[in-house]
Scaffold this motif. Structure first.
Motif, mmCIF file in Angstrom:
data_model
loop_
_atom_site.group_PDB
_atom_site.id
_atom_site.type_symbol
_atom_site.label_atom_id
_atom_site.label_comp_id
_atom_site.label_asym_id
_atom_site.label_seq_id
_atom_site.Cartn_x
_atom_site.Cartn_y
_atom_site.Cartn_z
ATOM 1 N N ALA A 200 58.283 40.056 16.532
ATOM 2 C CA ALA A 200 58.546 39.002 15.545
ATOM 3 C C ALA A 200 59.695 39.365 14.617
ATOM 4 N N ARG A 201 60.118 40.618 14.635
ATOM 5 C CA ARG A 201 61.261 41.019 13.792
ATOM 6 C C ARG A 201 62.589 40.569 14.385
ATOM 7 N N SER A 202 62.586 40.176 15.651
ATOM 8 C CA SER A 202 63.817 39.780 16.340
ATOM 9 C C SER A 202 63.992 38.269 16.280
ATOM 10 N N PRO A 203 64.998 37.759 15.546
ATOM 11 C CA PRO A 203 65.242 36.308 15.542
ATOM 12 C C PRO A 203 65.535 35.750 16.931
ATOM 13 N N VAL A 204 66.198 36.530 17.767
ATOM 14 C CA VAL A 204 66.518 36.074 19.118
ATOM 15 C C VAL A 204 65.237 35.888 19.922
ATOM 16 N N LEU A 205 64.342 36.843 19.833
ATOM 17 C CA LEU A 205 63.084 36.753 20.568
ATOM 18 C C LEU A 205 62.216 35.621 20.021
ATOM 19 N N CYS A 206 62.209 35.448 18.697
ATOM 20 C CA CYS A 206 61.424 34.358 18.098
ATOM 21 C C CYS A 206 61.888 32.990 18.599
ATOM 22 N N GLN A 207 63.203 32.776 18.644
ATOM 23 C CA GLN A 207 63.714 31.499 19.135
ATOM 24 C C GLN A 207 63.401 31.316 20.615
ATOM 25 N N LEU A 208 63.454 32.408 21.352
ATOM 26 C CA LEU A 208 63.118 32.346 22.774
ATOM 27 C C LEU A 208 61.652 31.961 22.969
ATOM 28 N N PHE A 209 60.766 32.461 22.114
ATOM 29 C CA PHE A 209 59.363 32.046 22.154
ATOM 30 C C PHE A 209 59.241 30.540 21.923
ATOM 31 N N ALA A 210 59.913 30.036 20.888
ATOM 32 C CA ALA A 210 59.834 28.602 20.581
ATOM 33 C C ALA A 210 60.353 27.764 21.742
ATOM 34 N N ASP A 211 61.499 28.168 22.304
ATOM 35 C CA ASP A 211 62.114 27.392 23.381
ATOM 36 C C ASP A 211 61.308 27.447 24.674
ATOM 37 N N SER A 212 60.608 28.549 24.924
ATOM 38 C CA SER A 212 59.847 28.696 26.170
ATOM 39 C C SER A 212 58.454 28.079 26.068
ATOM 40 N N LEU A 213 57.808 28.215 24.901
ATOM 41 C CA LEU A 213 56.465 27.671 24.721
ATOM 42 C C LEU A 213 56.482 26.190 24.348
#
Length: 507
Positions: free
Chosen positions: A415-428
């Motif tokens: 959750a500290r990674s903005p890139v990973l967080c956006q990827l979660f939103a876009d994939s889920l």
């Protein structure tokens, strides 16, 4: 004089001690890496004495850094990784520490699957079998190390062992023990009949007493006080499973709310009022929040994969991070963000370094590599693979009857990674909310301790006052469609690799 709550969080890689005041403000953090030992391929173990000594040093460090007096700490709450196995011998000394990343029990799980044992066990436990679960590891020890099994005096989980070191009490809580396949979760008690199905009836005597997570089980002993700097007599509550702690620390305390933990494990959970009876789900367990159930899908397939890759292959990024005074994960985020998209030929990564729930013999793999790909391309594939593993679990929760949700709370190191967080939103395809506290597990443990000594009346009262969202990520519909295509390739490759994985493990 100000009062504080101490939350301890011991995962598979790091122990943390976090001091909070009673407004929820994070006052000070101390952490220490805990070594994992690999005696054989697929085994993941800890020296239990080293684990306690590191935790004791971390507690001492957080008190010293905060500059407070130990008598200002009102109570201590502890959370730790679920399952694995932390044994005491009959004299109360450490016997064996096995982590939840361990794979040695895969053959036992395959044997149980062939004999349809789950059909008889499931009505008691409402969960599937997997290799590093406490029941599996006990059976493995009984078969392969009978001399160790014969010495068992107490069967504990990670946080229970540390509570024992603090208080001298052998105890656990419902949330942690209900995830081990050793508890009759509907009756909320141990069952000799259940244990007999595993040929473990003789271990009944060694199981710890059961408590609510916020029950005070004991007080800091003089010996523990000398080692930690804590005050003798400080109350210690039973604590809770890490998945529950992260949910509570994220503000997920009501029916239908969802929480994803991107840490050593991919932990994906929803709170319900009634248990979901569905053998296709990994687990329905007792929640720390009274009168609720935790419906959970999980596997050891999350950001541990990124940590491994960065440690082994990203020396240049580590040097750049040191030069700039930032984390190596910041440098990796920047590298992934800077990549031009080449969506017609994506690299696919299966994040199965430590096994998976999709196949007993699954192993990690990169597919679609070509000569023009760079380390940054591989990093992006790892990011996507981690998120797709979470997505596969979320799909099962939705299909298994968990309440639909249009947002999730995301916590853990990922959750500290903005890139990973956006990827979660876009994939889920849902809004992703990141809690303000970066230490939600420790916060959940601290809030539990506060309830135990009367700072708050209950979890709803505590989280309403304490927990806030700091960042929100909305899904991009165009990216959602793209990632669904990538995800279908990811799933197809899992089916294709079934036979090769079996062949690899046969040699």
């Amino acid at each position: 004089m100000s009062r504080y709550l101490l939350g301890l969080d011991n995962g598979n890689t790091v122990c943390k001690a976090v001091l909070f005041d009673v407004t929820g403000r994070e006052v000070q953090v101390a952490s220490c890496k805990i070594a994992t030992h690999y005696p054989q391929p697929g085994w993941s173990e800890r020296n239990m004495t080293e684990l306690w000594q590191a935790t004791a040093r971390t507690i001492h460090e957080v008190i010293d850094r905060a500059g407070i007096k130990s008598e200002q700490i009102a109570a201590i709450g502890n959370t730790g990784h679920g399952n694995g196995l932390y044994l005491l011998d009959r004299s109360g000394q450490p016997l064996r520490g096995i982590q939840s990343l361990d794979c040695r029990g895969a053959g036992i799980c395959a044997e149980w699957a062939a004999s349809n044992l789950l059909e008889r066990v499931y009505p008691y436990t409402l969960q599937a079998f997997w290799a590093a679960q406490t029941n599996t590891l006990l059976v493995w020890l009984k078969r392969h190390e009978p001399q160790t099994y014969a010495q068992i005096g107490a069967v504990l989980l990670c946080k229970d062992y540390l509570n024992y070191c603090l208080t001298g009490q052998i105890a656990t809580d419902y949330s942690d023990m209900s995830a081990t396949n050793l508890l009759d979760v509907c009756q909320r008690q141990y069952s000799r009949d259940l244990l007999a199905l595993y040929d473990l009836a003789d271990i009944y005597y060694a199981l710890p007493s059961l408590h609510q997570s916020f029950d005070v089980i004991g007080n800091v002993t003089p010996v523990a006080a000398r080692q930690t700097g804590l005050l003798v007599g400080t109350p210690v509550v039973a604590g809770l499973l890490d998945a529950n702690a992260s949910m509570i620390g994220s503000g997920v305390v009501e029916e239908g709310q969802a929480c994803l933990v991107a840490g050593s494990w991919s932990v994906n959970s929803v709170l319900t009022r009634i248990p979901l009876v569905n053998p296709d789900l990994a687990m329905t367990a007792i929640a720390a929040v009274p009168d609720h159930w935790l419906c959970l899908e999980a596997s050891a397939t999350s950001v541990t994969n990124l940590e491994w890759f960065i440690t082994q292959f990203c020396a240049e990024e580590r040097l750049e991070a040191e030069r700039r005074g930032v984390t190596v994960y910041t440098v990796c985020d920047e590298a992934v963000s800077a990549l031009p998209r080449n969506d017609k030929s994506p690299i696919v990564y299966h994040p199965f370094l430590h096994g998976s729930n999709v196949h007993a013999n699954a192993r990690a793999g990169l597919y679609g590599l070509a000569g023009w790909h760079t380390r940054a391309d591989i990093l992006r594939a790892l990011y996507e693979g981690v998120v797709f593993s979470h997505l596969s679990h979320v799909e099962k929760l939705r299909q298994g009857g968990a309440a639909s949700f249009d947002s999730v709370r995301l916590t853990g190191g990922g959750a500290r990674s903005p890139v990973l967080c956006q990827l979660f939103a876009d994939s889920l395809g849902v809004r992703v909310e990141v809690p303000q506290s970066g230490e939600t597990g420790a916060l959940g443990a601290a809030l539990t301790a506060g309830i135990g000594v009367g700072v708050w009346a209950n979890y709803a009262d505590a989280t309403r006052q304490i927990v806030h969202v700091s960042r929100t990520y909305e899904p991009n519909p165009e990216r959602l469609a793209l990632y669904q295509l990538h995800y279908q390739v990811y799933k197809h490759l899992i089916q294709t690799m079934s036979e090769p994985w079996n062949g690899i493990m046969a040699h």
